[in-house]
Design a protein around this motif. Structure first.
Motif, PDB file in Angstrom:
ATOM      1  N   TYR A  22       1.016  -0.927   0.245  1.00  0.00           N
ATOM      2  CA  TYR A  22       0.085   0.505   0.113  1.00  0.00           C
ATOM      3  C   TYR A  22       0.775   0.943   0.390  1.00  0.00           C
ATOM      4  O   TYR A  22       0.837   1.988  -1.019  1.00  0.00           O
ATOM      5  N   ARG A  23       2.175   1.229   1.337  1.00  0.00           N
ATOM      6  CA  ARG A  23       2.722   2.540   0.885  1.00  0.00           C
ATOM      7  C   ARG A  23       3.511   2.680  -0.201  1.00  0.00           C
ATOM      8  O   ARG A  23       3.939   3.668  -0.362  1.00  0.00           O
ATOM      9  N   THR A  52      -7.377  -4.685   0.171  1.00  0.00           N
ATOM     10  CA  THR A  52      -6.317  -5.039   0.678  1.00  0.00           C
ATOM     11  C   THR A  52      -6.566  -3.163   1.715  1.00  0.00           C
ATOM     12  O   THR A  52      -6.003  -3.116   2.628  1.00  0.00           O
ATOM     13  N   ALA A  53      -7.255  -1.972   1.060  1.00  0.00           N
ATOM     14  CA  ALA A  53      -6.543  -0.719   2.147  1.00  0.00           C
ATOM     15  C   ALA A  53      -7.263  -0.670   2.976  1.00  0.00           C
ATOM     16  O   ALA A  53      -6.824  -0.304   3.589  1.00  0.00           O
ATOM     17  N   ILE A  54      -8.299  -1.553   3.648  1.00  0.00           N
ATOM     18  CA  ILE A  54      -8.910  -0.934   4.836  1.00  0.00           C
ATOM     19  C   ILE A  54      -8.027  -1.480   5.305  1.00  0.00           C
ATOM     20  O   ILE A  54      -7.772  -0.786   7.174  1.00  0.00           O
ATOM     21  N   LYS A  87     -12.584  -4.269   8.412  1.00  0.00           N
ATOM     22  CA  LYS A  87     -14.186  -3.717   7.980  1.00  0.00           C
ATOM     23  C   LYS A  87     -14.486  -3.168   9.802  1.00  0.00           C
ATOM     24  O   LYS A  87     -15.044  -2.447   9.908  1.00  0.00           O
ATOM     25  N   ALA A  88     -15.091  -4.309   9.775  1.00  0.00           N
ATOM     26  CA  ALA A  88     -15.455  -3.948  11.366  1.00  0.00           C
ATOM     27  C   ALA A  88     -15.247  -3.359  12.287  1.00  0.00           C
ATOM     28  O   ALA A  88     -15.808  -2.880  13.526  1.00  0.00           O
ATOM     29  N   MET A 112      -9.323   5.930  -2.271  1.00  0.00           N
ATOM     30  CA  MET A 112     -10.361   5.310  -3.155  1.00  0.00           C
ATOM     31  C   MET A 112     -11.146   3.856  -1.340  1.00  0.00           C
ATOM     32  O   MET A 112     -10.882   4.404  -0.807  1.00  0.00           O
ATOM     33  N   LYS A 113     -12.671   3.179  -2.423  1.00  0.00           N
ATOM     34  CA  LYS A 113     -13.440   3.019  -1.251  1.00  0.00           C
ATOM     35  C   LYS A 113     -12.787   1.353  -1.283  1.00  0.00           C
ATOM     36  O   LYS A 113     -12.257   1.284  -1.872  1.00  0.00           O
TER      37      LYS A 113
END
Length: 116
Positions: A22-23, A52-54, A87-88, A112-113
């Motif tokens: 991600y980074r 996987t961004a979350i 997410k939860a 992004m979502k």
């Protein structure tokens, strides 16, 4: 031709790998200002980043502060299932959600979502 000498074609195995990838995409995004170009330059599927961004957003958002016990990654668990757990966790943590939104507005996170 990729700008970095990194190979992200292989599946990630744990949250640390997710944050690292991600980074790398975030760094490339700051240069290109395009998610598609950033993912293409690093040979990463854009949908994989979205799935996987979350995980990365929680780990990056929680750095240096105490937001309670972060979700624990269990050995053998899939990264996709762990993303749903994250997410939860995020939905139940108001302070972390506010910090994530602030970081996103300051371009410290990818725009992004989540896709579930």
């Amino acid at each position: 031709m990729p700008r970095f000498n990194l190979d992200f074609r292989f599946p990630v195995q744990n949250p640390e790998d997710v944050v690292h990838r991600y980074r790398a995409v975030l760094k490339e995004f700051r240069r290109t200002r395009s998610m598609s170009l950033s993912c293409e330059a690093l040979n990463v599927d854009r949908n994989t980043i979205a799935l996987t961004a979350i995980i990365a957003k929680i780990f990056i958002g929680a750095e240096g502060e105490d937001f309670g016990q972060l979700p624990v990654f269990i050995e053998g668990e899939t990264v996709g299932n762990y993303a749903k757990t994250c997410k939860a966790f995020l939905e139940g943590n108001q302070l972390l959600r506010k910090k994530k939104k602030k970081k996103k507005n300051n371009s410290e996170l990818l725009p992004m979502k989540y896709k579930f």
